[in-house]
Design a protein around this motif. Structure first.
Motif, PDB file in Angstrom:
ATOM      1  N   GLY A 125       8.586   6.254  18.139  1.00 55.99           N
ATOM      2  CA  GLY A 125       7.572   7.228  17.772  1.00 55.99           C
ATOM      3  C   GLY A 125       6.397   6.585  17.069  1.00 55.99           C
ATOM      4  N   ALA A 126       5.504   7.417  16.582  1.00 54.54           N
ATOM      5  CA  ALA A 126       4.330   6.931  15.864  1.00 54.54           C
ATOM      6  C   ALA A 126       3.805   8.022  14.947  1.00 54.54           C
ATOM      7  N   ASP A 127       3.334   7.608  13.774  1.00 52.90           N
ATOM      8  CA  ASP A 127       2.608   8.471  12.862  1.00 52.90           C
ATOM      9  C   ASP A 127       1.132   8.067  12.914  1.00 52.90           C
ATOM     10  N   VAL A 128       0.263   9.040  13.088  1.00 58.29           N
ATOM     11  CA  VAL A 128      -1.184   8.796  13.149  1.00 58.29           C
ATOM     12  C   VAL A 128      -1.828   9.473  11.942  1.00 58.29           C
ATOM     13  N   GLU A 129      -2.446   8.682  11.070  1.00 55.25           N
ATOM     14  CA  GLU A 129      -3.058   9.239   9.865  1.00 55.25           C
ATOM     15  C   GLU A 129      -4.294  10.048  10.234  1.00 55.25           C
ATOM     16  N   ILE A 130      -4.306  11.339   9.877  1.00 50.69           N
ATOM     17  CA  ILE A 130      -5.460  12.188  10.165  1.00 50.69           C
ATOM     18  C   ILE A 130      -6.256  12.509   8.903  1.00 50.69           C
ATOM     19  N   ILE A 139      12.433   2.544   2.149  1.00 49.89           N
ATOM     20  CA  ILE A 139      13.135   1.588   1.303  1.00 49.89           C
ATOM     21  C   ILE A 139      12.253   0.374   1.032  1.00 49.89           C
ATOM     22  N   ALA A 140      11.431   0.042   1.999  1.00 46.67           N
ATOM     23  CA  ALA A 140      10.466  -1.058   1.945  1.00 46.67           C
ATOM     24  C   ALA A 140       9.279  -0.641   2.804  1.00 46.67           C
ATOM     25  N   PRO A 141       8.149  -1.363   2.754  1.00 46.83           N
ATOM     26  CA  PRO A 141       6.988  -0.936   3.536  1.00 46.83           C
ATOM     27  C   PRO A 141       7.285  -0.727   5.020  1.00 46.83           C
ATOM     28  N   ASN A 189       3.400  -1.086  11.607  1.00 48.40           N
ATOM     29  CA  ASN A 189       2.064  -1.186  11.016  1.00 48.40           C
ATOM     30  C   ASN A 189       1.975  -0.189   9.862  1.00 48.40           C
ATOM     31  N   PRO A 190       2.709  -0.433   8.778  1.00 49.14           N
ATOM     32  CA  PRO A 190       2.922   0.600   7.754  1.00 49.14           C
ATOM     33  C   PRO A 190       1.691   1.012   6.967  1.00 49.14           C
ATOM     34  N   THR A 191       0.582   0.266   7.067  1.00 56.05           N
ATOM     35  CA  THR A 191      -0.628   0.652   6.332  1.00 56.05           C
ATOM     36  C   THR A 191      -1.791   0.988   7.255  1.00 56.05           C
ATOM     37  N   GLY A 192      -1.546   0.989   8.575  1.00 55.63           N
ATOM     38  CA  GLY A 192      -2.618   1.255   9.519  1.00 55.63           C
ATOM     39  C   GLY A 192      -2.815   2.737   9.780  1.00 55.63           C
ATOM     40  N   THR A 193      -3.832   3.038  10.566  1.00 54.73           N
ATOM     41  CA  THR A 193      -4.080   4.423  10.969  1.00 54.73           C
ATOM     42  C   THR A 193      -3.013   4.893  11.945  1.00 54.73           C
ATOM     43  N   VAL A 194      -2.647   4.020  12.880  1.00 54.11           N
ATOM     44  CA  VAL A 194      -1.573   4.310  13.833  1.00 54.11           C
ATOM     45  C   VAL A 194      -0.362   3.480  13.425  1.00 54.11           C
ATOM     46  N   ARG A 195       0.784   4.157  13.191  1.00 52.17           N
ATOM     47  CA  ARG A 195       1.954   3.497  12.631  1.00 52.17           C
ATOM     48  C   ARG A 195       3.171   3.700  13.534  1.00 52.17           C
ATOM     49  N   PRO A 196       3.316   2.869  14.575  1.00 53.69           N
ATOM     50  CA  PRO A 196       4.463   3.020  15.478  1.00 53.69           C
ATOM     51  C   PRO A 196       5.766   2.572  14.816  1.00 53.69           C
ATOM     52  N   TYR A 197       6.880   3.106  15.307  1.00 51.97           N
ATOM     53  CA  TYR A 197       8.186   2.745  14.767  1.00 51.97           C
ATOM     54  C   TYR A 197       9.263   2.880  15.835  1.00 51.97           C
ATOM     55  N   VAL A 198      10.368   2.206  15.603  1.00 59.34           N
ATOM     56  CA  VAL A 198      11.581   2.386  16.396  1.00 59.34           C
ATOM     57  C   VAL A 198      12.723   2.650  15.421  1.00 59.34           C
ATOM     58  N   GLY A 199      13.766   3.297  15.898  1.00 62.51           N
ATOM     59  CA  GLY A 199      14.889   3.606  15.022  1.00 62.51           C
ATOM     60  C   GLY A 199      16.189   3.693  15.788  1.00 62.51           C
ATOM     61  N   ALA A 241       0.814  -1.217   0.000  1.00 64.20           N
ATOM     62  CA  ALA A 241       0.000   0.000   0.000  1.00 64.20           C
ATOM     63  C   ALA A 241       0.840   1.255   0.000  1.00 64.20           C
ATOM     64  N   PHE A 242       2.083   1.166   0.564  1.00 64.66           N
ATOM     65  CA  PHE A 242       2.895   2.358   0.641  1.00 64.66           C
ATOM     66  C   PHE A 242       3.246   2.899  -0.736  1.00 64.66           C
ATOM     67  N   ALA A 243       3.195   2.041  -1.759  1.00 67.82           N
ATOM     68  CA  ALA A 243       3.504   2.508  -3.112  1.00 67.82           C
ATOM     69  C   ALA A 243       2.477   3.519  -3.584  1.00 67.82           C
ATOM     70  N   ASP A 244       1.226   3.419  -3.106  1.00 68.13           N
ATOM     71  CA  ASP A 244       0.199   4.386  -3.468  1.00 68.13           C
ATOM     72  C   ASP A 244       0.482   5.750  -2.849  1.00 68.13           C
ATOM     73  N   GLU A 245       1.130   5.751  -1.693  1.00 71.93           N
ATOM     74  CA  GLU A 245       1.413   6.995  -0.994  1.00 71.93           C
ATOM     75  C   GLU A 245       2.709   7.640  -1.459  1.00 71.93           C
ATOM     76  N   GLY A 246       3.604   6.860  -1.995  1.00 71.78           N
ATOM     77  CA  GLY A 246       4.926   7.374  -2.335  1.00 71.78           C
ATOM     78  C   GLY A 246       5.914   7.070  -1.229  1.00 71.78           C
ATOM     79  N   PRO A 247       7.196   7.034  -1.535  1.00 72.33           N
ATOM     80  CA  PRO A 247       8.204   6.587  -0.562  1.00 72.33           C
ATOM     81  C   PRO A 247       8.711   7.682   0.374  1.00 72.33           C
TER      82      PRO A 247
END
Length: 204
Positions: free
Chosen positions: A155-160, A66-68, A108-118, A22-28
């Motif tokens: 962190g987390a990205d939340v789709e609004i 680089i990947a989803p 959770n790269p295609t969800g509404t809430v997208r947590p990550y670590v780095g 799905a990330f391909a629809d959004e762009g990288p």
């Protein structure tokens, strides 16, 4: 025969496209603008009781997927001016420019809430270092102008809305410098800040 081959090729191509993440629809590329608060650990081995002030300032970052689930993030800001204290008394100031590069895993790269670590690396350049005249006369102080250290984040990205995200992010960075007095090393001053930020991101 040619029509049948073309039909099969079109079917395979359509199936392949359907299987694209799905990330391909959004762009990288994900660009964020955040407000960041720096909270310094202020660990000092010089015996001078050195510290700098905490500070809130803007920053911008660029994440490339680089990947989803995998992204590289570059965090940038402009040189930040900090006040230097010795045992609570102001003795000078400096500026620091702290670009940071991390590699992230997004759960959770295609969800509404997208947590990550780095995890990654921070480079900090210290400039415009100034000390009060009395301190300059007594100690002739200086500091090492470059610092390399590890960086960790969660962190987390939340789709609004489609392509727009509310971001929450916390980083811990190894950031330190050597302090010199009269040309000799007096010890290490470790800023080692915790960086908490909130902002908006746009996916392209």
């Amino acid at each position: 025969m040619k029509f049948s081959s073309a039909l099969r090729l079109a079917t395979v191509a359509a199936a392949a496209l359907a299987l694209q993440p799905a990330f391909a629809d959004e762009g990288p590329l994900l660009v964020r603008v955040r407000v960041l608060h720096l909270d310094s650990a202020n660990k000092d081995s010089t015996g001078l009781g050195l510290s700098i002030n905490n500070k809130t300032f803007p920053e911008v970052d660029f994440s490339y997927f680089i990947a989803p689930n995998i992204a590289a993030e570059l965090i940038l800001t402009y040189p930040q001016k900090q006040t230097i204290y010795s045992n609570g008394t102001e003795i000078g100031s400096l500026k620091h420019l702290p670009p940071t590069l991390t590699l992230q895993y997004h759960f959770n790269p295609t969800g509404t809430v997208r947590p990550y670590v780095g995890a990654g690396v921070n480079y900090t350049n210290f400039s415009s270092v100034e000390f009060a005249p009395a301190v300059q006369t007594a100690l002739h102080p200086s500091i090492k102008h470059n610092s390399w250290g590890a960086a960790w984040q969660i962190g987390a990205d939340v789709e609004i809305s489609k392509g727009t995200y509310l971001n929450f992010d916390v980083k811990k960075v190894d950031l330190q410098t050597t302090v010199y007095a009269n040309g000799a090393s007096a010890g290490k001053f470790k800023v080692n800040p915790t960086l908490a930020s909130v902002g908006l991101g746009w996916r392209f």
